[in-house]
Design a protein around this motif. Structure first.
Motif: not given
Length: 404
Positions: A19, A59-61, A67, A69-70, A72-73, A113, A363, A365
């Motif tokens: 991570h 949630d960012r795991l 997840d 947030p990732r 979206k990145e 969400n 991942d 991202r």
């Protein structure tokens, strides 16, 4: 991909180091192309983890691969939100109940969400949701909604928003369509299996033939009036295993207007890593014989409890020198383009389904690494945009956006 035979869970310290791995460098041109493209991943596992471990997709795991947030990145605009009905629920015939649990939780989590994501039932929904700055989620079922293929169950799930359905029962045998990875019973589709295909066409459900046997794929292509997708696949000419597609079937899939999504993992494309993984696990990743042999009638709660240790789904990590680079992974896509053209290839990562991605990719991202590698290979921006989402959206629009 195959939770029941993932190798031993990676130590937590290693997960943390994965991570914390430094973000890969991507060229300015690749970042510009990627950020301006429509990115549509055809196979992302979500909800199973939340069902078994709790938590929220927003949630960012600290582990796993997916997840919001990732995502979206990673620049995702749309994704097939894969709900996986695992084989452990089949012997006691809990598959329909499990499907409903997953769909219900997916709808709840999407609603929680809604500032980031919304359920899309057709391509017009995707356009509208993206215009609002949010990601679009398409409900995608992997595994069996009913081992007998009850059409009323299929219709009910359509009304709940399900828009992509796998024809076989993952790596298990069902009563109407042979899997790639279980002994053949029907040599493709039964007559009822043909009726399932026709009903999916009528409703406007995308037919997914990943995990189907060669005969099932060929016959589904004959029966379907719509293009068909293989959402997370590889090429048998590069790795001769049942989960990859032979060239002749790929040509037939493309001739029908369909799309093959390329799995991000090494095992589908990289024989050295596949052989290492098979030796490490003692069997190939699709083997479900232990599940079939366990005929104890367990409650759903007991099955749930048994499955908890398998999340997050992470393969045993092969030595780095055995892993393919992102450029080599793009070479697999290039082979398919040479066979059938650039209009029939797509991304179907299978993140959080257990894949070991190419070297340097952490991942979801890091999908822009693919864009960068495609630019290095000399791909035009138009070709890259087709792969990243345009081709898959075209098929989804054709299947779902028409008067019925």
């Amino acid at each position: 991909m195959r939770a029941q035979i993932l190798a031993a869970v990676v130590p937590f310290a290693l997960l943390l180091s994965m991570h914390a791995q430094e973000a890969p460098r991507v060229s300015d041109q690749a970042r510009r192309v990627h950020d301006s493209a429509f990115v549509f991943d055809g196979h992302l596992h979500m909800i199973n983890r939340q069902l078994h471990l709790g938590g929220n997709i927003g949630d960012r795991l600290p582990d796993g691969q997916v997840d919001l947030p990732r995502m979206k990145e990673g620049g995702l605009d749309a994704f097939m939100m894969t709900l996986y009905v695992m084989e452990q629920y089949y012997p006691a015939r809990y598959e329909t109940k499990q499907t409903l649990r997953l769909v219900n939780m997916a709808i709840d989590q999407l609603e929680q969400n809604r500032h980031l994501v919304e359920l899309a039932r057709d391509a017009d929904d995707i356009d509208r949701i993206n215009a609002s700055g949010r990601m679009a989620a398409v409900l995608d079922l992997e595994g069996s909604f009913d081992l007998e293929g009850d059409l009323d169950v299929l219709r009910a799930l359509y009304r709940l928003g399900l828009r992509v359905v796998q024809l076989p029962a993952h790596n298990w045998s069902n009563e109407y369509a042979d899997s790639c990875c279980a002994p053949a019973r029907w040599h493709g589709l039964t007559e009822h299996g043909r009726a399932v295909v026709r009903e999916m066409n009528r409703l406007g459900i995308v037919i997914n033939v990943s995990h189907a046997s060669d005969e099932t794929i060929a016959q589904a292509l004959e029966v379907s009036t719509d293009p068909i997708v293989a959402t997370h696949h590889g090429l048998r000419s590069l790795n001769d295993i049942p989960r990859t597609m032979p060239d002749d079937l790929l040509r037939k899939l493309a001739a029908k207007g369909g799309v093959i999504g390329f799995h991000i993992g090494n095992a589908f494309h990289n024989r050295a890593q596949f052989d290492w993984l098979t030796r490490h696990a003692g069997k190939p990743f699709w083997d479900t014989t232990e599940v079939a042999a366990d005929r104890a009638r367990l409650s759903m709660a007991e099955i749930d409890k048994r499955l908890i240790p398998q999340f997050p789904m992470v393969e045993a990590r092969a030595p780095e020198e055995l892993l393919m680079s992102v450029d080599q992974w793009v070479g697999v896509v290039d082979r398919a383009i040479q066979l059938v053209g650039e209009d029939h290839v797509a991304l179907g990562s299978d993140f959080d389904g257990g894949p070991t991605p190419p070297r340097g990719m952490r991942d979801v991202r890091d999908i822009a690494m693919i864009t960068d590698a495609m630019l290095r290979r000399g791909y035009s921006e138009a070709r890259i945009r087709k792969f990243l989402g345009g081709n898959l959206l075209r098929v989804f629009r054709q299947v779902t956006n028409r008067q019925r």
